[in-house]
Design a protein around this motif. Structure first.
Motif, PDB file in Angstrom:
ATOM      1  N   PRO A   1       1.167   3.573   1.728  1.00 31.87           N
ATOM      2  CA  PRO A   1       2.440   3.051   2.254  1.00 31.87           C
ATOM      3  C   PRO A   1       2.417   2.718   3.738  1.00 31.87           C
ATOM      4  O   PRO A   1       3.215   1.880   4.190  1.00 31.87           O
ATOM      5  CB  PRO A   1       3.429   4.188   1.962  1.00 31.87           C
TER       6      PRO A   1
ATOM      7  N   ILE B   1       4.027  -0.769   4.975  1.00 27.04           N
ATOM      8  CA  ILE B   1       5.240  -0.821   5.799  1.00 27.04           C
ATOM      9  C   ILE B   1       4.974  -1.541   7.117  1.00 27.04           C
ATOM     10  O   ILE B   1       5.828  -2.292   7.606  1.00 27.04           O
ATOM     11  CB  ILE B   1       5.788   0.596   6.050  1.00 27.04           C
TER      12      ILE B   1
ATOM     13  N   THR C   1      12.524   0.977   3.133  1.00 26.54           N
ATOM     14  CA  THR C   1      11.148   1.472   3.053  1.00 26.54           C
ATOM     15  C   THR C   1      10.895   2.511   1.959  1.00 26.54           C
ATOM     16  O   THR C   1       9.816   2.527   1.362  1.00 26.54           O
ATOM     17  CB  THR C   1      10.717   2.073   4.400  1.00 26.54           C
TER      18      THR C   1
ATOM     19  N   ILE D   1       9.822   1.282  -1.529  1.00 22.42           N
ATOM     20  CA  ILE D   1       8.451   0.771  -1.521  1.00 22.42           C
ATOM     21  C   ILE D   1       7.464   1.932  -1.578  1.00 22.42           C
ATOM     22  O   ILE D   1       6.509   1.932  -2.366  1.00 22.42           O
ATOM     23  CB  ILE D   1       8.210  -0.074  -0.253  1.00 22.42           C
ATOM     24  N   GLY D   2       7.693   2.924  -0.729  1.00 22.63           N
ATOM     25  CA  GLY D   2       6.802   4.083  -0.725  1.00 22.63           C
ATOM     26  C   GLY D   2       6.846   4.855  -2.028  1.00 22.63           C
ATOM     27  O   GLY D   2       5.813   5.344  -2.503  1.00 22.63           O
TER      28      GLY D   2
ATOM     29  N   ILE E   1       4.725   3.355  -4.690  1.00 18.79           N
ATOM     30  CA  ILE E   1       3.294   3.537  -4.436  1.00 18.79           C
ATOM     31  C   ILE E   1       2.857   4.977  -4.691  1.00 18.79           C
ATOM     32  O   ILE E   1       1.836   5.215  -5.319  1.00 18.79           O
ATOM     33  CB  ILE E   1       2.955   3.139  -2.981  1.00 18.79           C
TER      34      ILE E   1
ATOM     35  N   GLY F   1       5.030   9.340  -1.048  1.00 19.15           N
ATOM     36  CA  GLY F   1       4.902   7.987  -0.515  1.00 19.15           C
ATOM     37  C   GLY F   1       6.184   7.490   0.115  1.00 19.15           C
ATOM     38  O   GLY F   1       6.164   6.770   1.116  1.00 19.15           O
TER      39      GLY F   1
ATOM     40  N   ALA G   1       6.461   6.305   3.944  1.00 14.95           N
ATOM     41  CA  ALA G   1       6.958   4.984   4.331  1.00 14.95           C
ATOM     42  C   ALA G   1       8.062   5.094   5.371  1.00 14.95           C
ATOM     43  O   ALA G   1       8.082   4.344   6.352  1.00 14.95           O
ATOM     44  CB  ALA G   1       7.473   4.246   3.093  1.00 14.95           C
TER      45      ALA G   1
END
Length: 268
Positions: free
Chosen positions: A67, A71, A134, A137-138, A141, A146, A150
């Protein structure tokens, strides 16, 4: 005078009704203000907290590590979208519910670009925004490990962005040519045409979206560069920001500092 002594003198910097005026500060004073400013101290605490949570909740090291570059790559684009379409969007001041927030997060900064207190966004706005952008997204992952990795990365990048943002408004000529370059681009955004150069340290999204310009000669001067379109006429129709300000919107900067900054914008 030693740097150590300058640092501690800078922590007591006060001028004529202003707490921190970047237009009157040197680099040592900026470091003193930056490293003791409550918003930055909160970010530092959150960086440590989210990093610890990331390590505690991680399932694999890759879920924590991947991440970080993701990011770093996403952050400039996210900032560009927020800056261009939200912070410079006029629909915020036209709603009595969001007018005060718009005034705080960006209008005040363009009205007085050198005032440190309004340069930093309010954590009540910035931290939830970073979380929303963020953490999903993390999480995709590396799960919760994660997600916090992020968020921690976004907080670190925000601190870096804010420091360079301060330098771009500081009465200081940077030694690094790259910093001189991004300072000139940001000065153009504040003193020539606000509809461009939305980046802080990364102007790739501006280039891709056609909003990048190198000098004042490339486009005419905007009449809205200091008021973001919130003119006296607009204030009469949508008075909520003006009521909070206590005065009509200005279309010029502080006269005491305008010549220097306008000269820089014309020569960039």
């Amino acid at each position: 005078m030693s740097t150590f002594k300058q640092f501690f003198q800078g922590t007591t910097l006060m001028q004529k009704g202003r707490s921190y005026d970047l237009g009157k500060m040197n680099l040592s004073q900026l470091w003193a203000a930056y490293l003791t400013y409550p918003t930055i101290l909160l970010y530092f605490a959150l960086i440590i907290g989210t990093a610890v949570l990331s390590l505690y909740l991680h399932h694999s090291w890759w879920g924590v590590i991947i991440p970080i570059p993701v990011i770093i790559a996403v952050y400039p684009t996210a900032w560009y979208i927020i800056h261009r379409y939200i912070l410079h969007g006029r629909w915020f001041y036209r709603n009595p519910i969001t007018a005060s927030m718009w005034k705080r997060i960006h209008f005040d900064h363009h009205q007085d670009p050198h005032l440190l207190e309004v340069l930093f966004g309010s954590p009540l706005n910035t931290v939830p925004t970073m979380m929303v952008i963020t953490m999903p997204i993390g999480w995709l992952i590396g799960g919760w490990g994660g997600a916090f990795s992020a968020l921690s990365t976004a907080l670190v990048m925000t601190c870096i962005y804010e420091f360079f943002h301060c330098i771009q408004h500081l009465a200081y000529k940077p030694r690094w040519q790259w910093v001189v370059y991004i300072k000139q681009l940001h000065v153009l955004h504040h003193f020539h045409d606000e509809d461009g150069n939305y980046g802080i340290t990364n102007y790739l999204p501006d280039r891709l979206m056609g909003t990048f310009y190198r000098s004042a000669k490339e486009r005419p001067r905007s009449p809205y560069v200091f008021n973001l379109g919130y003119t006296v006429e607009e204030a009469e129709r949508y008075p909520w920001v003006m009521r909070r300000t206590g005065a009509p919107p200005r279309d010029r900067p502080d006269p005491a500092r305008a010549p220097k900054n306008e000269e820089l914008s014309k020569s960039a």
